[in-house]
Design a protein around this motif. Structure first.
Motif, PDB file in Angstrom:
ATOM      1  N   SER A  64       0.835  -1.204   0.000  1.00 24.62           N
ATOM      2  CA  SER A  64       0.000   0.000   0.000  1.00 24.62           C
ATOM      3  C   SER A  64       0.869   1.253   0.000  1.00 24.62           C
ATOM      4  N   ILE A  65       2.099   1.137   0.556  1.00 23.43           N
ATOM      5  CA  ILE A  65       3.136   2.159   0.434  1.00 23.43           C
ATOM      6  C   ILE A  65       4.285   1.533  -0.347  1.00 23.43           C
ATOM      7  N   ALA A  66       4.608   2.081  -1.505  1.00 21.62           N
ATOM      8  CA  ALA A  66       5.690   1.550  -2.333  1.00 21.62           C
ATOM      9  C   ALA A  66       7.016   2.171  -1.886  1.00 21.62           C
ATOM     10  N   LYS A  67       8.033   1.325  -1.670  1.00 21.32           N
ATOM     11  CA  LYS A  67       9.315   1.797  -1.154  1.00 21.32           C
ATOM     12  C   LYS A  67      10.410   1.518  -2.173  1.00 21.32           C
ATOM     13  N   VAL A  68      11.341   2.475  -2.293  1.00 18.27           N
ATOM     14  CA  VAL A  68      12.418   2.308  -3.267  1.00 18.27           C
ATOM     15  C   VAL A  68      13.665   3.032  -2.799  1.00 18.27           C
ATOM     16  N   SER A  69      14.819   2.452  -3.106  1.00 14.37           N
ATOM     17  CA  SER A  69      16.095   3.018  -2.695  1.00 14.37           C
ATOM     18  C   SER A  69      16.962   3.422  -3.885  1.00 14.37           C
ATOM     19  N   TRP A  70      17.024   2.578  -4.905  1.00 11.80           N
ATOM     20  CA  TRP A  70      17.968   2.779  -5.997  1.00 11.80           C
ATOM     21  C   TRP A  70      17.537   3.887  -6.952  1.00 11.80           C
ATOM     22  N   GLY A  71      18.486   4.754  -7.321  1.00  5.55           N
ATOM     23  CA  GLY A  71      18.252   5.748  -8.345  1.00  5.55           C
ATOM     24  C   GLY A  71      18.011   5.090  -9.696  1.00  5.55           C
ATOM     25  N   GLY A  72      17.235   5.745 -10.535  1.00  6.21           N
ATOM     26  CA  GLY A  72      16.874   5.186 -11.831  1.00  6.21           C
ATOM     27  C   GLY A  72      15.584   4.397 -11.801  1.00  6.21           C
ATOM     28  N   SER A  73      15.083   4.084 -10.607  1.00  3.15           N
ATOM     29  CA  SER A  73      13.815   3.358 -10.483  1.00  3.15           C
ATOM     30  C   SER A  73      12.670   4.278 -10.881  1.00  3.15           C
ATOM     31  N   THR A  74      11.667   3.709 -11.538  1.00  2.00           N
ATOM     32  CA  THR A  74      10.561   4.535 -12.022  1.00  2.00           C
ATOM     33  C   THR A  74       9.209   3.953 -11.635  1.00  2.00           C
ATOM     34  N   LEU A  75       8.247   4.851 -11.526  1.00  3.60           N
ATOM     35  CA  LEU A  75       6.836   4.532 -11.379  1.00  3.60           C
ATOM     36  C   LEU A  75       6.121   5.209 -12.547  1.00  3.60           C
ATOM     37  N   GLN A  76       5.290   4.445 -13.263  1.00  3.02           N
ATOM     38  CA  GLN A  76       4.585   4.999 -14.417  1.00  3.02           C
ATOM     39  C   GLN A  76       3.088   4.804 -14.252  1.00  3.02           C
ATOM     40  N   MET A  77       2.350   5.789 -14.751  1.00  2.00           N
ATOM     41  CA  MET A  77       0.895   5.763 -14.606  1.00  2.00           C
ATOM     42  C   MET A  77       0.261   6.554 -15.744  1.00  2.00           C
ATOM     43  N   ASN A  78      -0.820   6.038 -16.277  1.00  2.00           N
ATOM     44  CA  ASN A  78      -1.661   6.790 -17.202  1.00  2.00           C
ATOM     45  C   ASN A  78      -2.877   7.297 -16.435  1.00  2.00           C
ATOM     46  N   PHE A  79      -3.313   8.514 -16.751  1.00  2.00           N
ATOM     47  CA  PHE A  79      -4.496   9.050 -16.080  1.00  2.00           C
ATOM     48  C   PHE A  79      -5.206  10.032 -17.005  1.00  2.00           C
ATOM     49  N   LYS A  80      -6.480  10.180 -16.764  1.00  2.00           N
ATOM     50  CA  LYS A  80      -7.296  11.142 -17.492  1.00  2.00           C
ATOM     51  C   LYS A  80      -7.754  12.192 -16.493  1.00  2.00           C
ATOM     52  N   GLY A  81      -7.270  13.404 -16.643  1.00  2.00           N
ATOM     53  CA  GLY A  81      -7.606  14.448 -15.688  1.00  2.00           C
ATOM     54  C   GLY A  81      -6.720  15.658 -15.860  1.00  2.00           C
ATOM     55  N   ILE A 100       8.183  13.275 -15.540  1.00  2.00           N
ATOM     56  CA  ILE A 100       8.035  13.446 -16.982  1.00  2.00           C
ATOM     57  C   ILE A 100       6.554  13.251 -17.293  1.00  2.00           C
ATOM     58  N   VAL A 101       5.908  14.277 -17.819  1.00  2.00           N
ATOM     59  CA  VAL A 101       4.477  14.225 -18.114  1.00  2.00           C
ATOM     60  C   VAL A 101       4.285  14.392 -19.616  1.00  2.00           C
ATOM     61  N   ASP A 102       3.689  13.399 -20.249  1.00  2.00           N
ATOM     62  CA  ASP A 102       3.446  13.426 -21.703  1.00  2.00           C
ATOM     63  C   ASP A 102       4.729  13.700 -22.470  1.00  2.00           C
ATOM     64  N   GLY A 103       5.839  13.136 -21.994  1.00  2.00           N
ATOM     65  CA  GLY A 103       7.119  13.300 -22.669  1.00  2.00           C
ATOM     66  C   GLY A 103       7.838  14.597 -22.362  1.00  2.00           C
ATOM     67  N   LEU A 124      -3.818  20.452 -16.892  1.00  2.00           N
ATOM     68  CA  LEU A 124      -3.762  19.644 -18.111  1.00  2.00           C
ATOM     69  C   LEU A 124      -5.154  19.533 -18.727  1.00  2.00           C
ATOM     70  N   ALA A 125      -5.215  19.140 -19.983  1.00  2.00           N
ATOM     71  CA  ALA A 125      -6.506  18.931 -20.639  1.00  2.00           C
ATOM     72  C   ALA A 125      -7.255  17.809 -19.932  1.00  2.00           C
ATOM     73  N   ALA A 126      -8.385  18.135 -19.332  1.00  2.00           N
ATOM     74  CA  ALA A 126      -9.080  17.178 -18.470  1.00  2.00           C
ATOM     75  C   ALA A 126      -9.709  16.034 -19.246  1.00  2.00           C
ATOM     76  N   ASP A 127      -9.946  16.224 -20.537  1.00  2.00           N
ATOM     77  CA  ASP A 127     -10.620  15.188 -21.321  1.00  2.00           C
ATOM     78  C   ASP A 127      -9.645  14.295 -22.074  1.00  2.00           C
ATOM     79  N   LYS A 128      -8.329  14.435 -21.804  1.00  2.00           N
ATOM     80  CA  LYS A 128      -7.331  13.629 -22.502  1.00  2.00           C
ATOM     81  C   LYS A 128      -6.594  12.715 -21.523  1.00  2.00           C
ATOM     82  N   THR A 129      -6.040  11.614 -22.051  1.00  2.00           N
ATOM     83  CA  THR A 129      -5.256  10.687 -21.248  1.00  2.00           C
ATOM     84  C   THR A 129      -3.797  11.120 -21.266  1.00  2.00           C
ATOM     85  N   HIS A 130      -3.195  11.211 -20.084  1.00  2.00           N
ATOM     86  CA  HIS A 130      -1.816  11.662 -19.932  1.00  2.00           C
ATOM     87  C   HIS A 130      -0.965  10.540 -19.342  1.00  2.00           C
ATOM     88  N   GLN A 131       0.336  10.598 -19.640  1.00  2.00           N
ATOM     89  CA  GLN A 131       1.264   9.611 -19.084  1.00  2.00           C
ATOM     90  C   GLN A 131       2.239  10.301 -18.132  1.00  2.00           C
TER      91      GLN A 131
END
Length: 266
Positions: A64-81, A100-103, A124-131
């Motif tokens: 429920s809480i994601a933990k990370v130590s090493w640099g270079g680790s990433t979390l990615q998510m797509n969302f519309k909002g 990094i949002v939408d590149g 951001l454009a609320a009706d579009k999907t963003h990464q």
């Protein structure tokens, strides 16, 4: 005392009152017209670290809480909002992250000690999907991702590249002094060559590297110990990285040589 001109003052008061009411009504109409259509209907969705639509790269402890130590680790998510923010906690060291949002590559931001909310994107454009890609730039401490907050809703997870590269090494691979021409100062992972190589090859990557790391010896800060370290500098004989890489890259050895006297160097 009674006024000598009660009718005149009464008329002035009436005109003042009519002007005040008219100004209020015009302002209300203007504000209503300026409100972007649909924005008021967006709810804030809170995303825990174990949400099924989050994608992780690197050595994370997921829950429920994601933990990370090493640099270079990433979390990615797509969302519309329209807006997104993240709650990050660091207990012992200040670290740097990058969003990094939408590149569009954002500036690095420092995660200070304690739990704090960091705004990532707004308007951001609320009706579009963003990464969204969140990358831990440095490996100085362990970061806890408590929640992400979206004004909108989460979307299906990004498709992961098939190829995987594992990197192990020292400060060169860790991006030390990356932002200084005089071999001193700050570093980071996004523009270090492991991350850049992975992007060029459309591959996932995981990076275990740190300044002054050696191939062996130097307990806790050598490539052999990195193999068994989910947390930096805390190797465990029981830890196994279950990822199956296509390529393994090792960049180390310079610090081993520097530990040998010049007379014994070949």
């Amino acid at each position: 005392l009674l006024s000598k001109h009660p009718q005149r003052e009464f008329n002035i008061m009436i005109r003042w009152f009519i002007t005040l009411v008219s100004t209020f009504l015009l302002s209300a109409c203007f504000i209503e017209q300026q409100t972007p259509p649909g924005d008021t209907s967006l709810d804030v969705q809170n995303i825990d670290g174990n949400h099924s639509q989050l994608r992780f790269n690197g050595r994370w402890e997921k829950g429920s809480i994601a933990k990370v130590s090493w640099g270079g680790s990433t979390l990615q998510m797509n969302f519309k909002g329209s807006d997104v923010a993240v709650d990050i906690e660091n207990l012992s060291q200040v670290d740097q992250w990058r969003a990094i949002v939408d590149g569009q590559i954002g500036e690095r931001f420092s995660v200070r000690l304690g739990k704090h909310r960091y705004p990532i994107a707004h308007g951001l454009a609320a009706d579009k999907t963003h990464q969204l890609v969140l990358m831990k730039e440095t490996s100085d401490g362990q970061s806890f991702i408590h929640q992400l907050h979206i004004t909108g809703e989460i979307a299906p997870a990004p498709v992961a590249p098939q190829k995987l590269i594992l990197f192990f090494g020292d400060s060169n691979m860790n991006g030390y002094s990356l932002y200084s021409e005089k071999d001193r100062g700050d570093g980071g992972s996004y523009f270090a060559y492991p991350a850049m190589s992975a992007r060029m090859l459309n591959a996932r990557f995981s990076k275990q590297s740190y300044g002054s790391a050696t191939l062996t010896e130097n307990e806790g800060n050598n490539v052999i110990d990195f193999l068994y370290s989910q947390k930096r500098s805390q190797p465990s004989p029981h830890y196994r990285d279950r990822q199956k890489p296509d390529v393994i890259v090792i960049n180390a050895g310079a610090n081993d040589i520097s530990r040998i006297s010049k007379q014994n160097q070949r």
